[in-house]
Motif scaffolding. Structure first.
Motif, PDB file in Angstrom:
ATOM      1  N   ARG A  27      60.524  25.445  61.835  1.00 33.04           N
ATOM      2  CA  ARG A  27      60.578  24.054  62.289  1.00 33.04           C
ATOM      3  C   ARG A  27      62.005  23.612  62.564  1.00 33.04           C
ATOM      4  O   ARG A  27      62.257  22.830  63.490  1.00 33.04           O
ATOM      5  N   ARG A  28      62.946  24.128  61.796  1.00 31.41           N
ATOM      6  CA  ARG A  28      64.353  23.817  62.042  1.00 31.41           C
ATOM      7  C   ARG A  28      64.786  24.384  63.395  1.00 31.41           C
ATOM      8  O   ARG A  28      65.667  23.831  64.064  1.00 31.41           O
ATOM      9  N   GLY A  29      64.141  25.481  63.783  1.00 30.22           N
ATOM     10  CA  GLY A  29      64.463  26.089  65.083  1.00 30.22           C
ATOM     11  C   GLY A  29      63.781  25.397  66.245  1.00 30.22           C
ATOM     12  O   GLY A  29      63.885  25.866  67.390  1.00 30.22           O
ATOM     13  N   GLY A  30      63.059  24.319  65.979  1.00 27.55           N
ATOM     14  CA  GLY A  30      62.462  23.536  67.059  1.00 27.55           C
ATOM     15  C   GLY A  30      61.046  23.946  67.413  1.00 27.55           C
ATOM     16  O   GLY A  30      60.527  23.494  68.445  1.00 27.55           O
ATOM     17  N   LEU A  31      60.414  24.778  66.595  1.00 25.29           N
ATOM     18  CA  LEU A  31      59.063  25.231  66.903  1.00 25.29           C
ATOM     19  C   LEU A  31      58.030  24.387  66.167  1.00 25.29           C
ATOM     20  O   LEU A  31      58.203  24.057  64.981  1.00 25.29           O
ATOM     21  N   ASP A  32      56.982  24.035  66.880  1.00 25.12           N
ATOM     22  CA  ASP A  32      55.865  23.309  66.287  1.00 25.12           C
ATOM     23  C   ASP A  32      54.816  24.350  65.890  1.00 25.12           C
ATOM     24  O   ASP A  32      54.162  24.944  66.761  1.00 25.12           O
ATOM     25  N   VAL A  33      54.681  24.596  64.585  1.00 22.66           N
ATOM     26  CA  VAL A  33      53.836  25.697  64.137  1.00 22.66           C
ATOM     27  C   VAL A  33      52.756  25.214  63.185  1.00 22.66           C
ATOM     28  O   VAL A  33      52.913  24.243  62.447  1.00 22.66           O
ATOM     29  N   ASP A  34      51.635  25.945  63.242  1.00 24.29           N
ATOM     30  CA  ASP A  34      50.532  25.762  62.315  1.00 24.29           C
ATOM     31  C   ASP A  34      50.328  27.117  61.650  1.00 24.29           C
ATOM     32  O   ASP A  34      49.980  28.091  62.322  1.00 24.29           O
ATOM     33  N   THR A  35      50.576  27.234  60.345  1.00 20.44           N
ATOM     34  CA  THR A  35      50.587  28.532  59.682  1.00 20.44           C
ATOM     35  C   THR A  35      49.470  28.634  58.659  1.00 20.44           C
ATOM     36  O   THR A  35      48.944  27.629  58.162  1.00 20.44           O
ATOM     37  N   ARG A  36      49.128  29.886  58.362  1.00 21.82           N
ATOM     38  CA  ARG A  36      48.233  30.183  57.251  1.00 21.82           C
ATOM     39  C   ARG A  36      48.810  31.375  56.500  1.00 21.82           C
ATOM     40  O   ARG A  36      49.207  32.363  57.115  1.00 21.82           O
ATOM     41  N   ARG A  37      48.812  31.276  55.178  1.00 20.31           N
ATOM     42  CA  ARG A  37      49.333  32.365  54.351  1.00 20.31           C
ATOM     43  C   ARG A  37      48.167  33.168  53.767  1.00 20.31           C
ATOM     44  O   ARG A  37      47.215  32.605  53.231  1.00 20.31           O
ATOM     45  N   VAL A  38      48.262  34.508  53.904  1.00 18.39           N
ATOM     46  CA  VAL A  38      47.291  35.417  53.287  1.00 18.39           C
ATOM     47  C   VAL A  38      48.066  36.444  52.475  1.00 18.39           C
ATOM     48  O   VAL A  38      49.233  36.758  52.783  1.00 18.39           O
ATOM     49  N   GLU A  39      47.416  36.994  51.463  1.00 20.31           N
ATOM     50  CA  GLU A  39      48.107  37.937  50.576  1.00 20.31           C
ATOM     51  C   GLU A  39      47.479  39.322  50.565  1.00 20.31           C
ATOM     52  O   GLU A  39      48.180  40.307  50.318  1.00 20.31           O
ATOM     53  N   THR A  40      46.180  39.432  50.818  1.00 17.45           N
ATOM     54  CA  THR A  40      45.491  40.713  50.641  1.00 17.45           C
ATOM     55  C   THR A  40      45.015  41.254  51.983  1.00 17.45           C
ATOM     56  O   THR A  40      44.945  40.539  52.989  1.00 17.45           O
ATOM     57  N   GLU A  41      44.672  42.530  51.936  1.00 20.56           N
ATOM     58  CA  GLU A  41      44.173  43.183  53.153  1.00 20.56           C
ATOM     59  C   GLU A  41      42.878  42.539  53.627  1.00 20.56           C
ATOM     60  O   GLU A  41      42.686  42.322  54.829  1.00 20.56           O
ATOM     61  N   SER A  42      41.978  42.236  52.704  1.00 21.35           N
ATOM     62  CA  SER A  42      40.707  41.631  53.094  1.00 21.35           C
ATOM     63  C   SER A  42      40.919  40.265  53.727  1.00 21.35           C
ATOM     64  O   SER A  42      40.247  39.915  54.715  1.00 21.35           O
ATOM     65  N   GLU A  43      41.847  39.477  53.170  1.00 16.29           N
ATOM     66  CA  GLU A  43      42.131  38.176  53.756  1.00 16.29           C
ATOM     67  C   GLU A  43      42.730  38.327  55.155  1.00 16.29           C
ATOM     68  O   GLU A  43      42.408  37.556  56.068  1.00 16.29           O
ATOM     69  N   PHE A  44      43.576  39.317  55.315  1.00 11.62           N
ATOM     70  CA  PHE A  44      44.200  39.561  56.621  1.00 11.62           C
ATOM     71  C   PHE A  44      43.153  39.958  57.657  1.00 11.62           C
ATOM     72  O   PHE A  44      43.137  39.438  58.784  1.00 11.62           O
ATOM     73  N   GLY A  63      49.494  45.991  46.309  1.00 13.00           N
ATOM     74  CA  GLY A  63      48.375  46.751  46.864  1.00 13.00           C
ATOM     75  C   GLY A  63      48.282  46.693  48.374  1.00 13.00           C
ATOM     76  O   GLY A  63      47.237  47.032  48.955  1.00 13.00           O
ATOM     77  N   PHE A  64      49.325  46.309  49.027  1.00 12.74           N
ATOM     78  CA  PHE A  64      49.288  46.111  50.468  1.00 12.74           C
ATOM     79  C   PHE A  64      50.707  46.260  50.987  1.00 12.74           C
ATOM     80  O   PHE A  64      51.671  46.201  50.217  1.00 12.74           O
ATOM     81  N   SER A  65      50.879  46.490  52.276  1.00 11.94           N
ATOM     82  CA  SER A  65      52.232  46.604  52.832  1.00 11.94           C
ATOM     83  C   SER A  65      52.235  46.120  54.270  1.00 11.94           C
ATOM     84  O   SER A  65      51.183  46.051  54.936  1.00 11.94           O
ATOM     85  N   GLY A  66      53.426  45.802  54.747  1.00 14.89           N
ATOM     86  CA  GLY A  66      53.561  45.350  56.129  1.00 14.89           C
ATOM     87  C   GLY A  66      53.181  46.417  57.137  1.00 14.89           C
ATOM     88  O   GLY A  66      52.589  46.118  58.182  1.00 14.89           O
ATOM     89  N   LEU A  67      53.502  47.686  56.843  1.00 12.60           N
ATOM     90  CA  LEU A  67      53.144  48.765  57.771  1.00 12.60           C
ATOM     91  C   LEU A  67      51.635  48.942  57.857  1.00 12.60           C
ATOM     92  O   LEU A  67      51.088  49.234  58.925  1.00 12.60           O
ATOM     93  N   THR A  68      50.960  48.763  56.719  1.00 14.29           N
ATOM     94  CA  THR A  68      49.497  48.837  56.736  1.00 14.29           C
ATOM     95  C   THR A  68      48.921  47.709  57.570  1.00 14.29           C
ATOM     96  O   THR A  68      47.968  47.895  58.333  1.00 14.29           O
ATOM     97  N   ALA A  69      49.490  46.508  57.408  1.00  8.03           N
ATOM     98  CA  ALA A  69      49.034  45.376  58.215  1.00  8.03           C
ATOM     99  C   ALA A  69      49.241  45.634  59.704  1.00  8.03           C
ATOM    100  O   ALA A  69      48.374  45.313  60.536  1.00  8.03           O
ATOM    101  N   LEU A  70      50.389  46.240  60.055  1.00  8.07           N
ATOM    102  CA  LEU A  70      50.660  46.571  61.452  1.00  8.07           C
ATOM    103  C   LEU A  70      49.637  47.578  61.976  1.00  8.07           C
ATOM    104  O   LEU A  70      49.145  47.464  63.105  1.00  8.07           O
ATOM    105  N   GLU A  71      49.293  48.566  61.164  1.00  9.67           N
ATOM    106  CA  GLU A  71      48.305  49.563  61.559  1.00  9.67           C
ATOM    107  C   GLU A  71      46.933  48.918  61.779  1.00  9.67           C
ATOM    108  O   GLU A  71      46.234  49.241  62.748  1.00  9.67           O
TER     109      GLU A  71
END
Length: 383
Positions: A27-44, A63-71
């Motif tokens: 938001r400081r960078g001027g973007l109007d964003v609507d976000t949702r936070r998830v923590e687990t693979e199933s939620e993702f 139990g999860f990683s960014g590379l797994t999420a990318l895959e």
């Protein structure tokens, strides 16, 4: 899309504090964003069922990683920019992530670059999406054009077959009848001048019959009913007699297996076109036709020792003869290669047809059905 619009960002992050910090920087960078936070693979996985403009992901999660999420994102087939954000990430990990499709990677200690990185990632992804759409549209257009060209090739062959049959049945039959009548007059006349005129007329009719036979053979080669090998040998002999250019036909098999419908005609027309070009342009003294069958691929090679072709000749925009060969080969799932050693080194044309390949949308069966109905024109004019 316009970055001025509200962005929907999916954030894979197990720390609510880090999530709030990232949102503040966006938001400081001027973007109007609507976000949702998830923590687990199933939620993702569940969240991917909704539309998102971008995905931000921590690297280390329980139990999860960014590379797994990318895959998982790659496997879903969705085209969404993915930015990896981590407190500590090694260079090897960052390189692997970028290689696997990540749009960017950032350190949590330097989130000032988050907003511009997200804008750039969204714009780059949109450009890739537009390019992919354009590529698909171009491929579809090329496919339609190829199908049209193949249809035209088949239509031409069908029309040739119909004209050849009419020449045989109508023109040939009429000329033969006239020849019989003239022969009868010649046998029964007692006047020398009438006899001489009849003989002249008989010569004219015989020439017309021979011309009709030649035209019909060019339109629809009845010799193909004897098989492709016999047709090519006949073509080579006829070419040598007509042009004086030595022409040798070599076959790897004494007897070829039954070829798929349309293949003999395509091979015959390819050789015919090659020999026509050689006689017109190559200034050759020797031509070789090789027909071989190996590993399920029928190959026809026509080579000469003529003046050859330059790279400019091969790239001519209006080389419709070469284009026609490519399209004709495509009707039976084959392809054509044309090469030349340069000036004075001759030219080689190779037609390759996998005999097990699916047939193109050309309807060649109809053409071959016509071939079975075409009579041998050599029967004309034999009283």
């Amino acid at each position: 899309m316009s970055i001025d619009q509200r962005l929907r960002v999916l954030h894979i992050e197990d720390s609510e504090l880090d999530h709030d910090l990232a949102l503040a920087y966006l938001r400081r960078g001027g973007l109007d964003v609507d976000t949702r936070r998830v923590e687990t693979e199933s939620e993702f996985r569940a969240a991917l069922q909704e539309p998102w403009d971008a995905v931000l992901s921590d690297y280390n999660l329980p139990g999860f990683s960014g590379l797994t999420a990318l895959e998982i994102l790659n496997e879903s087939g969705l085209v969404i920019p993915f930015i990896l954000v981590s407190g500590e990430i090694g260079e090897d990990t960052a390189v692997e992530a970028m290689r696997n499709g990540a749009s960017d990677y950032l350190l949590k200690a330097n989130l000032s670059r988050l907003a511009p990185a997200l804008e750039h990632a969204i714009e780059a992804t949109e450009m890739r999406r537009l390019k992919a759409d354009a590529d698909r549209a171009l491929a579809a257009s090329r496919q339609r054009l190829s199908e049209l060209a193949q249809h035209l090739q088949t239509s031409v062959e069908m029309e040739r077959a119909a004209i050849a049959r009419e020449i045989h049945d109508d023109v040939g039959g009429s000329l033969t009848a006239v020849k019989f009548d003239l022969a009868w007059i010649a046998r029964h006349t007692v006047h020398t001048d009438v006899y001489d005129r009849v003989q002249q007329a008989l010569e004219t009719v015989s020439y017309a019959i021979e011309a009709s036979q030649r035209i019909m053979h060019n339109l629809r080669p009845a010799i193909l009913e004897q098989g492709l090998v016999a047709a090519l040998q006949w073509m080579a002999n006829r070419f040598e007699k007509r042009t004086g250019i030595a022409c040798q036909c070599r076959v790897s098999h004494d007897a070829l297996p039954t070829l798929p419908a349309g293949v003999p005609l395509v091979a015959y027309r390819t050789a015919q076109e090659a020999l026509t070009n050689i006689s017109k342009h190559a200034q050759a003294s020797r031509v070789t036709i090789d027909l071989s069958l190996a590993q399920g691929v029928l190959s026809l090679e026509v080579s000469d020792n003529g003046r050859g072709l330059s790279s400019e000749d091969l790239a001519k925009a209006r080389s419709f003869g070469i284009r026609g060969l490519h399209e004709r080969a495509g009707t039976v799932g084959g392809w054509v290669e044309l090469s030349s050693g340069g000036s004075g080194r001759g030219t080689t044309l190779i037609l390759s047809v996998p005999l097990h390949a699916p047939r193109g949308p050309s309807g060649d069966d109809d053409v071959d059905d016509m071939a079975e109905e075409t009579h041998d024109p050599s029967a004309w004019g034999k009283p």
